[in-house]
Structures are given as structure tokens and as C-alpha cells.
Design a protein around this motif. Structure first.
Motif, short mmCIF file in Angstrom:
data_model
loop_
_atom_site.label_atom_id
_atom_site.label_comp_id
_atom_site.label_asym_id
_atom_site.label_seq_id
_atom_site.Cartn_x
_atom_site.Cartn_y
_atom_site.Cartn_z
N GLN A 123 0.84 -1.19 0.00
CA GLN A 123 0.00 0.00 0.00
C GLN A 123 0.88 1.24 0.00
N GLN A 124 0.64 2.14 -0.96
CA GLN A 124 1.41 3.36 -1.07
C GLN A 124 0.47 4.54 -0.87
N ASN A 125 0.74 5.33 0.21
CA ASN A 125 -0.11 6.47 0.52
C ASN A 125 0.40 7.71 -0.17
N LEU A 126 -0.44 8.74 -0.18
CA LEU A 126 -0.09 9.97 -0.86
C LEU A 126 1.12 10.66 -0.23
N ASP A 127 1.31 10.51 1.10
CA ASP A 127 2.44 11.15 1.77
C ASP A 127 3.74 10.41 1.56
N GLY A 128 3.74 9.33 0.76
CA GLY A 128 4.96 8.57 0.48
C GLY A 128 5.14 7.36 1.35
N THR A 129 4.28 7.16 2.34
CA THR A 129 4.38 6.00 3.22
C THR A 129 4.00 4.74 2.45
N VAL A 130 4.79 3.67 2.66
CA VAL A 130 4.55 2.38 2.00
C VAL A 130 4.35 1.31 3.08
N ILE A 131 3.24 0.53 2.94
CA ILE A 131 2.96 -0.54 3.90
C ILE A 131 2.95 -1.86 3.14
N ILE A 132 3.81 -2.81 3.56
CA ILE A 132 3.92 -4.11 2.91
C ILE A 132 3.51 -5.18 3.91
N VAL A 133 2.51 -6.02 3.50
CA VAL A 133 2.03 -7.10 4.37
C VAL A 133 2.34 -8.42 3.69
N ASP A 134 3.00 -9.32 4.45
CA ASP A 134 3.34 -10.66 3.96
C ASP A 134 2.60 -11.66 4.83
N GLU A 135 1.50 -12.25 4.29
CA GLU A 135 0.69 -13.17 5.09
C GLU A 135 1.42 -14.47 5.35
N GLU A 136 2.29 -14.86 4.41
CA GLU A 136 3.04 -16.11 4.59
C GLU A 136 4.04 -15.98 5.73
N ALA A 137 4.77 -14.88 5.74
CA ALA A 137 5.76 -14.64 6.81
C ALA A 137 5.12 -14.04 8.04
N LYS A 138 3.84 -13.63 7.92
CA LYS A 138 3.10 -13.02 9.03
C LYS A 138 3.82 -11.78 9.55
N THR A 139 4.15 -10.91 8.61
CA THR A 139 4.82 -9.66 8.97
C THR A 139 4.11 -8.50 8.29
N GLU A 140 4.24 -7.32 8.90
CA GLU A 140 3.73 -6.08 8.32
C GLU A 140 4.84 -5.03 8.44
N THR A 141 5.27 -4.49 7.29
CA THR A 141 6.37 -3.54 7.25
C THR A 141 5.86 -2.20 6.77
N THR A 142 6.17 -1.14 7.53
CA THR A 142 5.81 0.22 7.15
C THR A 142 7.08 1.00 6.84
#
Length: 787
Positions: free
Chosen positions: A460-479
């Protein structure tokens, strides 16, 4: 035998009280105690904890009570029995005084205290009339004796000429911290430290320091020249435009000018110029570097930098983005946060420059003109940039690279070559695109873009430049934030945060936090409040909630800070330093050196050889050597020395006045050296009773009548003792006599000591012949002895 009444022990003279063999009657009003010998009936009341005053005794008795009984040596003044010092230096000093009298008619009557040329000529004439006629010989003696070249000879120069073939120290002081200070005839003062470092200070202000590792530093007229052990040479000259010049062994040259600008010429051909804070603030440029390849690198104060290459290409690394400008003027701009790259035409690049968003030059055909100063400095890392490096897109410095499994995702706004768009629809303000690979892209009205892949990953890429990556297999969420900071949450509660500067913080579910910094240091915090910090150099700092701290250094040194603020430092060599909150401290060295410093400013040092050094808050220093010599240095530099027999001298601060004292005229304790004991002269005379036994004679040196108070202690009234006492008394008169009368009756008839010794020797010889393993025990004989 010792009497058990205070009247037989107390001596009063000039308002001062002395207790002779009277430790049983010690009281706070009495500060002076005399011990005639070491027999137990005379040491009654004396213990190792004695602190009532000062004990005066012979050197033999002093050794016994300090080594056997454990009495503090600082409380004991060891004196030599009625010994007149006939040292060679005293004879030389008398000769010097006689030579000075040739002109003045009285000792130092003219106030000079020097032998001048005419006085030396007259002295030579009395020794050999022919020498007085040889002016050249007089001049030669003046030349080799006059160290400071003032045309006259001082007492120190005279002694140096007689005793020394080289320049030996005339005075040596052992300071409380283990340093040794020496003064030489040429006026030089040398300080020698425990690590072997020596510092020589000359009269003209020159200072030379030689360290144990072989490095040397010379200070003269405000300039400082240093040569390190590795061959590095450093010159500090405040009067020159090049204040600091450093030449390294590898040929690199370093200079710092008066403005604080630093320029480096490296042996490989690179040149680096750094600007101080003021200059950098005015120009916005922190460092300019010319690489050996010819490329130019400019670093700005806002952390951005530009690299100019020989092929005309330019690489600008700003805050959050990288701009590459090719030789034809076109370029590409890459976001560090998202990794997206945008191609720019030559006109677009110029627009970036003219808008102020880029610091690149308008013309890409040539390197900018940079004029380096003629100075040089060192310590800056050389960046070996090449033209190939300028055209390559740098890796984003914001976050850890994604795993290969995540690379299947499609970059935003960049369609995959073989990924066909199957469906595009708009649902409730959301634009949804579905591709053949299964990738789904959703675009929202607020500018948010969401990508979902069949593998369970989403971006997910927001307008302010923030990027959120979710990996369901690894069960991680990276911002990933625009600043370059990334935060990864794991299913087990682990939270990992990485900053753009390289800092990494891991927080476990139990509250444990581990932080790793770019410099390699690491901090671990436990839920209990316990905290451990590991520095890159190997230093470890451990803290507890109670306030206690423990710091361990790579060299083995450990410093513990307690809750009350006191600290204990233990070095690798076993040295222990304990510091209290009030500022007092103790230092214990493995070799036996012990230093105690008190909050009052007083310090007491005990050297392994038995030397005691006491520094007082008023600036005085008192030193007691193992041979019994006591040296006192006053705050104004006046020097006093007292020998065990009470003789000595006092030297004024300017070394031009000296007073000599005959045996018995001085007394010394760890409180200092004085001419008398509270105005009373004390002399110990041989009592002939046992080794170290003495009689105590008290005098008033100011009295016109030569009156003596004599306390005999236990004495052998043989002819040798009587004759020795008679010789010392001379014209003195005994006005008060404390006499031991235990055996002063006709019923006691003792043989002469020589006869008794011969008799014991014969008995011992006969018994050993009969039985070689016989044990002999000496004891009192309580019966009449008639031989």
C-alpha cells in the motif's frame, strides 16, 4: 627497670611536656613521647594504634617498634645517637663560605651568597701563589663552574663543580602520586612520571617531553613540535597562517589554517578540503574532495552531495532521492523510500535545477572550477569514485531489501512486460485493475494505491509517500516512511525498527529491547530495568535500577559506581582506586604504592620502599625517607631537610639563601621540619644498656645558660658511657636529672660488660662441645653475682 609513676616519666621545659617511657600515662595534652629502648617494661601502654603524638627514639628502636609492634612509621622520628655529620658536602660548603669571606669579611655579609672572580682569584692565591697570576686559569675555572653564565659561582654550582662530572640533580622530590621531580644546576626542572615519561622545563621557557613509547614534544616561543612513535610529525604555530601542519609516515600532509579550514593532500593524489562550522554555514558546503581519478565530490551541510565525473555525468544524492544526470543532459530520478525511478529529459533536469530542488550545474560538459588552498590536512577518507559508479542507480538506504519472494510484485506505475491487464473497473470511487498474473491494483480517491498479489503479499502506497507491505506467509507487516525509517511487526510480537541512519531497534514481546547503532554499538534493555551497552571498541556499560553501574573496558579496567555515589576502579595490572562522594579517594598499586586523599585536601602516600609523603592543604609537602631523612617543601618553594640526628639545612625559594643546622638543632615529623621540638632541643645519647638504648637530653636553645635536663632511662654507668656523656656535656650543666636507681645499692655488684661477654662466650663454647644441639636462652639473673 622502668618506674611506674608519672613523675618519673614527665619532663617539662619551656612549657612543653615530654613523657619518657611513659606510654602508660599518655594523655591528649602531651604530644611528645621519648622511648629510650625496646625492652617490654618501657613500652607498656604502646600499641600499634598509638596516635597520641610523636615518638622520638634511636633508629634501632624505631625499626623495632614499627616492624615488630606495627606502630605507624608516620608517628616515629628516628634519631642517630649523638652523631656529628661530617659529610663531604658540608666540608665543601664550609670551603665555599670561607672563599666568600675573603672579600666580605663575614659569611654572606654582602647578601650575595656567590663567589665572584676576585674572590676566586684570592682563594687560588692562598692555595698556590702562581695560580693567582694566571688570569686565564681563573677565567677557565669560572667558565666551567658557572652553569648559568652570570659571571659568579653559587653554592650549588660550586658543589656541582666539586662532585659532578656531568649535570646531576641537586634536589629530588617524590610526589604523592608517584612522580619524581628533580632540579638541576642549569635551572632545568625534570618531572618523571610512573609510566616513564619525562618532562624537562628550561629557564627560557622551553619544554621537552619524552614519552615511554619514544614520542617527543618540544614547546618553544609558543610553537609546539611533536614527533609521534610512528613517525608522524605535527607542528603547532599560532603565529603562522598554517596553525597546524601534520606530515604522516605514508606521505600524507595535513595543515589547518587560522580560519579553521582543513585541506588534505594524499600521497595517491587526492585532495580534500574541509570547512569549519562558520564557513560551512555561510557557503552551505562542508567538504570538497578531488579524487585521484580526477572526479570531484562536494558534500553539503544538509547531508546531500554531488559527484562530478570526468565523462560529464553527475550524481546528486539528496534527502530521500537520487538524481543522475548523463553527459547528454538527460537523467533519471529515484526515490529512496519507494525505489521508483522516473526518467527525465534534459529540459526536465534543467527545470529541477532552476527550481532549486537540485544543486547541479546548468552545464554538464565540464567539471566545476574549484580552487583549493595551498594548505594541507589529514584524516579524511578518500572516495575513489569512477564514471561507471555515477550511472548506476544506488540502492535505497531506507530499509532492508525485501526477500526474493516479494520481488514478484509489480512496481507501481510500471507494467510488467508479460502481465496482461484483464479487467479495469470502478467501484464506489475505487479504480480496480486485475492482471493475468493475479495481481490486483486498487487506486483510491485520496491517492492511495494498494497492490495485492496471489502469494498473499500486499503493498500500500499512501499519498504522503508511506509504504505498507504485508506478507501473510511470513506473518509480517512492514511500514516504510518517506524519511527512510521502516517498522516491521511480527506475529509473535517482535517489533523491528530500522532508521535511515542505520539504527536498528528490536522489541520483543516480553519487553526486552535491543538497539544496534550504525557505529556498531549495541544497547540491551530488560523489562526489569537492567540495561547493558556494548560499544564498538569493546567497552561494556551495565546499569541496574538501583543506580549501580559497572563499566568494563577492553584493557581489562573495571569501574563500579555504587548507589551512594562512591566508585571503585580496578585496572588490569591490579591497581585499585576507590573514590568517595565527598571527593576523598584511595589508590592501591600491586607493587605496594598506597595513596590516600581526604576531602580536606590532605594526601598521604606510602611508597613500596617505605617512603612517606604527606601533602597538606596549605601547600606544604612533607616526605620521610626510609633512612629517616625528612624533607619539607613549603608553598613558597622553601626547602627544608632534616637528618635523623637533627642536623640539616633550609634552602630559600630562590635557592640563594641556605641555613645549616648542627646535629640536634632540628626535629621532624610528618607535620614538618622545625628547628626544635616546640622550641626544645632534644639529643639522644648512648646509654650502653642494649642495642638502640639511649639517654634523653633536653635543652632550651634560647637560654643564655647552657642548662640540660637529663633522663638516663636504663643506662650502664660504665666508664665508656660516663666518658661519652662527659664529652657531650662539655660546658653544659645538668640542672635536672632523672636517674634510674633500681640497682644503685652496694648489694648489686655487676662485672664489666666485656668480662660478662667473655664469660658467656666461654660457657657457650664448652656447652656446644658437650652437646651441639643445645638451645641457649637469655634471661635475667636474680641473685648476687660475684666474680
Amino acid at each position: 627497670m622502668a618506674a611506674r609513676t608519672e613523675e618519673a616519666k614527665l619532663v617539662q621545659i619551656k612549657g612543653t611536656e615530654f613523657l619518657v617511657d611513659g606510654f602508660l600515662f599518655q594523655r591528649k595534652e602531651v604530644k611528645h613521647y621519648v622511648l629510650t629502648h625496646f625492652h617490654s617494661d618501657h613500652t607498656v601502654g604502646l600499641t600499634r594504634k598509638f596516635d597520641a603524638g610523636t615518638i622520638y627514639c634511636t633508629d634501632v628502636t624505631a625499626a623495632l617498634i614499627t616492624n615488630v609492634m606495627g606502630v605507624d612509621a608516620a608517628r616515629v622520628v628516628a634519631m642517630t645517637l649523638q652523631e656529628t655529620l661530617q659529610a663531604a658536602e658540608q666540608a665543601v660548603r664550609r670551603a665555599f663560605a670561607a672563599a666568600d669571606q675573603e672579600k666580605t669579611g663575614a659569611l654572606f655579609a654582602d647578601g650575595s651568597g656567590f663567589i665572584e672572580r676576585e674572590e676566586l682569584k684570592a682563594l687560588l692565591g692562598t692555595l698556590n701563589p702562581d695560580l693567582a697570576q694566571k688570569e686565564r686559569e681563573v677565567d677557565r675555572l669560572i667558565k666551567i663552574s658557572d652553569s648559568d653564565k652570570d659571571g659568579k659561582i653559587s653554592i650549588e654550582e660550586f658543589c656541582h663543580f666539586v662532585f659532578s662530572s656531568g649535570c646531576k640533580p641537586i634536589h629530588t622530590w617524590h610526589l604523592e602520586d608517584g612522580r619524581v621531580q628533580q632540579k638541576f644546576l642549569d635551572g632545568r626542572v625534570r618531572m618523571t612520571f610512573l609510566d616513564g615519561c619525562t618532562v624537562d622545563q628550561y629557564k627560557d621557557g622551553t619544554r621537552i617531553q619524552v614519552d615511554a613509547d619514544g614520542s617527543c614534544t618540544v614547546e618553544q616561543d609558543g610553537r609546539v613540535f611533536s614527533r609521534l612513535a610512528d613517525g608522524t610529525c605535527i607542528t603547532h604555530d599560532p603565529a603562522s597562517s598554517s596553525r597546524v601542519i601534520q606530515v604522516n609516515p605514508n606521505g600524507d600532509r595535513t595543515v589547518t589554517d587560522v580560519s579553521g579550514r582543513v585541506t588534505t593532500y594524499f600521497k595517491e593524489g587526492a585532495t580534500v578540503e574541509e570547512f569549519d562550522t562558520t564557513q560551512a554555514k555561510e557557503t552551505g558546503v562542508a567538504t570538497v574532495q578531488r579524487c585521484a581519478s580526477g572526479a570531484l565530490l562536494v558534500l553539503y551541510t544538509d547531508s546531500s552531495r554531488i559527484q562530478f565525473n570526468l565523462d560529464g555525468s553527475q550524481l546528486e544524492m539528496g534527502v530521500g532521492w537520487t538524481l543522475v544526470r548523463l553527459a547528454d543532459g538527460s537523467g533519471r530520478k529515484t526515490s529512496k523510500a519507494t525505489g521508483t525511478t522516473q526518467s527525465l529529459s534534459a529540459e526536465a533536469v534543467l527545470a529541477e535545477i532552476e527550481s532549486g530542488r537540485s544543486k547541479l550545474l546548468r552545464s554538464p560538459s565540464a567539471l566545476p572550477s574549484v580552487k583549493f588552498s595551498a594548505l594541507a590536512c589529514g584524516g579524511v577518507e578518500t572516495l575513489q569514485a569512477t564514471p561507471e559508479e555515477s550511472t548506476a542507480r544506488p540502492e535505497p538506504a531506507s530499509a532492508k531489501p525485501l526477500p526474493k519472494a516479494k520481488a514478484k510484485g509489480r512496481r507501481t506505475n510500471v507494467r510488467a512486460a508479460k502481465d496482461e491487464l484483464l479487467k479495469s473497473e470502478r467501484l464506489k470511487g475505487v479504480q480496480r485493475e486485475t492482471y493475468a498474473s493475479g495481481l490486483v491494483v486498487e487506486r483510491y480517491a485520496d491517492g492511495t494505491i494498494l497492490e495485492k498479489s496471489p502469494s498473499g503479499q500486499s503493498k500500500q502506497q499512501n499519498l504522503d509517500g508511506t509504504v505498507i507491505i504485508v506478507d501473510e506467509e511470513a506473518k509480517t507487516e512492514t511500514t516504510i516512511k518517506p524519511t527512510g525509517t521502516s517498522i516491521t511487526k511480527h506475529a509473535d510480537g517482535l517489533l523491528v525498527q530500522r532508521s535511515a541512519d542505520g539504527t536498528s531497534i528490536c522489541t520483543k514481546a516480553d519487553g526486552t529491547v535491543m538497539q544496534t547503532n550504525p557505529d556498531g554499538s549495541q544497547i540491551i534493555s530488560l523489562p526489569s530495568g537492567e540495561r547493558t551497552k556494548h560499544l564498538r571498541d569493546g567497552t561494556t556499560l551495565h546499569t541496574w535500577p538501583s543506580g549501580e553501574k559497572r563499566q568494563t573496558f577492553p584493557d581489562g579496567c573495571v569501574i563500579v559506581t555504587h548507589e551512594d555515589g562512591s566508585t571503585k576502579q580496578t585496572d588490569a595490572d591490579g591497581t585499585e582506586i576507590v573514590t568517595q562522594v565527598d571527593g576523598s579517594y584511595t589508590i592501591q598499586k600491586p607493587g605496594g604504592l598506597h595513596i590516600s586523599a581526604y576531602a580536606s585536601g590532605e594526601k598521604l602516600q606510602r611508597n613500596p620502599d617505605g617512603t612517606l609523603i604527606r601533602s597538606l592543604p596549605d601547600g606544604r609537602q612533607v616526605q620521610k625517607n626510609p633512612n629517616g631523612v625528612v624533607i619539607e617543601t613549603l608553598a613558597d618553594g622553601t626547602f627544608r631537610q632534616c637528618e635523623p640526628n637533627g642536623s640539616g639545612f633550609e634552602l630559600s625559594a630562590d635557592n640563594r639563601r641556605q641555613r645549616d643546622f648542627l646535629p640536634g638543632a632540628l626535629s621532624a615529623t610528618m607535620d614538618g621540619v622545625s628547628g626544635t621540638v616546640d622550641g626544645v632541643s632534644l639529643t639522644l645519647l648512648d646509654a650502653g644498656h642494649c642495642p638502640g638504648s639511649s639517654m634523653a637530653a633536653f635543652e632550651d636553645p634560647d637560654a643564655e645558660e647552657k642548662a640540660v635536663i637529663l633522663h638516663t632511662g636504663d643506662c650502664r654507668a660504665c666508664s665508656a658511657t660516663r666518658e661519652n656523656l662527659s664529652r657531650w656535656l662539655g660546658e653544659r650543666r645538668v640542672t635536672e636529672l632523672f636517674l634510674d636507681t633500681t640497682y644503685c645499692t652496694p648489694r648489686w655488684r655487676f662485672p664489666p660488660q666485656s668480662v660478662a661477654c667473655d664469660w658467656l662466650r666461654e660457657i657457650t663454647r664448652q656447652e656446644l662441645q658437650r652437646e651441639p644441639r643445645t638451645l641457649f636462652v637469655a634471661a635475667w639473673l636474680r641473685a648476687d653475682l660475684s666474680l
